[in-house]
Scaffold this motif. Sequence first.
Motif, mmCIF file in Angstrom:
data_model
loop_
_atom_site.group_PDB
_atom_site.id
_atom_site.type_symbol
_atom_site.label_atom_id
_atom_site.label_comp_id
_atom_site.label_asym_id
_atom_site.label_seq_id
_atom_site.Cartn_x
_atom_site.Cartn_y
_atom_site.Cartn_z
ATOM 1 N N THR A 29 0.937 -1.278 0.014
ATOM 2 C CA THR A 29 0.103 0.176 0.215
ATOM 3 C C THR A 29 0.899 1.270 -0.046
ATOM 4 O O THR A 29 0.326 2.266 -0.462
ATOM 5 C CB THR A 29 -0.986 0.009 1.199
ATOM 6 N N ASP A 30 2.227 1.103 0.525
ATOM 7 C CA ASP A 30 2.848 2.283 0.608
ATOM 8 C C ASP A 30 4.361 2.073 0.505
ATOM 9 O O ASP A 30 4.826 1.116 1.051
ATOM 10 C CB ASP A 30 2.549 2.988 2.061
ATOM 11 N N TYR A 31 5.246 3.104 -0.310
ATOM 12 C CA TYR A 31 6.606 2.598 -0.335
ATOM 13 C C TYR A 31 7.250 4.233 0.005
ATOM 14 O O TYR A 31 6.702 5.094 -0.341
ATOM 15 C CB TYR A 31 6.990 2.429 -1.753
ATOM 16 N N GLN A 32 8.308 4.093 0.854
ATOM 17 C CA GLN A 32 9.088 5.102 0.997
ATOM 18 C C GLN A 32 10.765 4.845 0.777
ATOM 19 O O GLN A 32 11.204 3.843 1.394
ATOM 20 C CB GLN A 32 9.013 5.710 2.738
ATOM 21 N N LEU A 33 11.085 5.524 -0.187
ATOM 22 C CA LEU A 33 12.475 5.333 -0.646
ATOM 23 C C LEU A 33 13.469 6.669 -0.350
ATOM 24 O O LEU A 33 13.199 7.658 -0.404
ATOM 25 C CB LEU A 33 12.619 5.275 -2.035
ATOM 26 N N MET A 34 14.668 6.231 0.378
ATOM 27 C CA MET A 34 15.655 6.878 0.557
ATOM 28 C C MET A 34 16.830 6.634 -0.065
ATOM 29 O O MET A 34 17.419 5.319 0.086
ATOM 30 C CB MET A 34 16.074 6.976 2.057
ATOM 31 N N ILE A 35 17.253 7.254 -1.138
ATOM 32 C CA ILE A 35 18.350 6.798 -2.219
ATOM 33 C C ILE A 35 19.627 7.712 -2.119
ATOM 34 O O ILE A 35 19.434 8.811 -2.436
ATOM 35 C CB ILE A 35 17.502 7.179 -3.398
ATOM 36 N N GLU A 36 20.610 6.857 -1.715
ATOM 37 C CA GLU A 36 22.040 7.442 -2.068
ATOM 38 C C GLU A 36 22.382 7.680 -3.413
ATOM 39 O O GLU A 36 22.852 8.687 -3.868
ATOM 40 C CB GLU A 36 22.908 6.860 -1.309
ATOM 41 N N ARG A 37 22.242 6.468 -4.138
ATOM 42 C CA ARG A 37 22.533 6.610 -5.571
ATOM 43 C C ARG A 37 21.905 5.081 -6.070
ATOM 44 O O ARG A 37 21.735 4.216 -5.207
ATOM 45 C CB ARG A 37 24.056 6.459 -6.067
#
Lengths: 244, 244
Positions: free
Chosen positions: B60-68
């Motif tokens: 239902t939900d995604y949260q992404l924290m992306i360095e690269r």
Amino acid sequence: MGKQYTFNYQVPFYQVDVNHKMRLSSLLSLALQVSGYQSEALGLSDQSLLETYGLVWVVTDYQLMIERLPRYREEILIRTEALSYNRLICYRQFDVLTKTGEKLLTIKASFVLLDYQSRRPHQVLEEIVAPYQAEKIKQRLKVPQFASFTPESKRTFPVLYSDLDQNAHVNNGRYMDWFYDDLPLAFLRNHSPKTIHLSYVKEIQATDQVSSQCSLKGTRSQHCIRSEAGLHAQAEIEWRQNDL
Amino acid sequence: MGKQYTFNYQVPFYQVDVNHKMRLSSLLSLALQVSGYQSEALGLSDQSLLETYGLVWVVTDYQLMIERLPRYREEILIRTEALSYNRLICYRQFDVLTKTGEKLLTIKASFVLLDYQSRRPHQVLEEIVAPYQAEKIKQRLKVPQFASFTPESKRTFPVLYSDLDQNAHVNNGRYMDWFYDDLPLAFLRNHSPKTIHLSYVKEIQATDQVSSQCSLKGTRSQHCIRSEAGLHAQAEIEWRQNDL
């Protein structure tokens, strides 16, 4: 006969369609990646080919003979070898097998070497093909001719970011999605491809608006992709009804 | 903390974009497949869940924290664990690492169990989640709210066969392609996603006509997917400029 290269694979959910069978777009892409792995293993990666010679491999023609498509989660083996080459074209075969060795399908592919800058075909260099140990031949192998057809459906759409590969051209596999997307969902739920002939005529750029044209008569569909620049690809697919 | 599961992967050419970085659509699909592998390893495959309980997992939900983002041919490791669960929601984390252990990105995902027939949420059953050894919690974890926005672009298109997964709904990853496809190519060539929040509200069926709406202000883009049936998904992406 050339050197063989094999690769084991398990089909993930995101590569299967509503029939729980592997998408042809994914299968063609995977096969191409496996031939890339063979080139790397032989010290002739795409990158070194580009850096050393300014050349890239491009597929111009696929012929597929399909017993059945791999299923979701099925463990398969992709076996490939460069069969032969003439002055301009290299011929390669892929066999997709079950893990017990049963053959699922065969892909015959024609490759040319393209000058990266000019995008024009370059003649085959002995030193590039030697490590694959394919047979040198004089003739050009016959490929079936495409019959002309009157399109029953024509879909026009822009080329989008998600269609593009790292060269900013439409990914080769994506054309297969477009062909499928022209056929009725009810037909696709009940039929599987038996033979496919697909030719790439001209690359599609990021900014093109393309039209996908299709005719379906009985168990045979004919397809072409056109833009203002002309014909980009054409295909003919012979389908079989799925077992009930 | 739950049981961890890890999976090694090498990024193939057909999962990278014009920037030679892994597509987010492919990355989200791969992560979901890896959580499926963990479920299988714990004896709780999607198939057994459906056969035994008539239930399916849905994100239902995604949260992404992306360095690269992972690069073409890069060897990566996907590590996942079920963190916690309450009466209705299960929380899972994915970390994508380089082979030397450097963290590339983190995905936090919320899952619910859906009754396959009614498509309605089903409360979490202890026997289904016990093997993952996640922590039972009372509260519902906070997720960021979506700010409303006035769309600057609106693209309307039919859902096509190639968008569908084996359940005849639009594949979860495909939404990310649609968000990207709303942004200018020049912007996408020069920017990479830094944080992403993506919520799925309602599944999209095979026959729907959808519209993708987007606003881009500075380094922040806002997105939603709508149809006659209402809102299907929304997202907010914070971008960073690529190093020159």
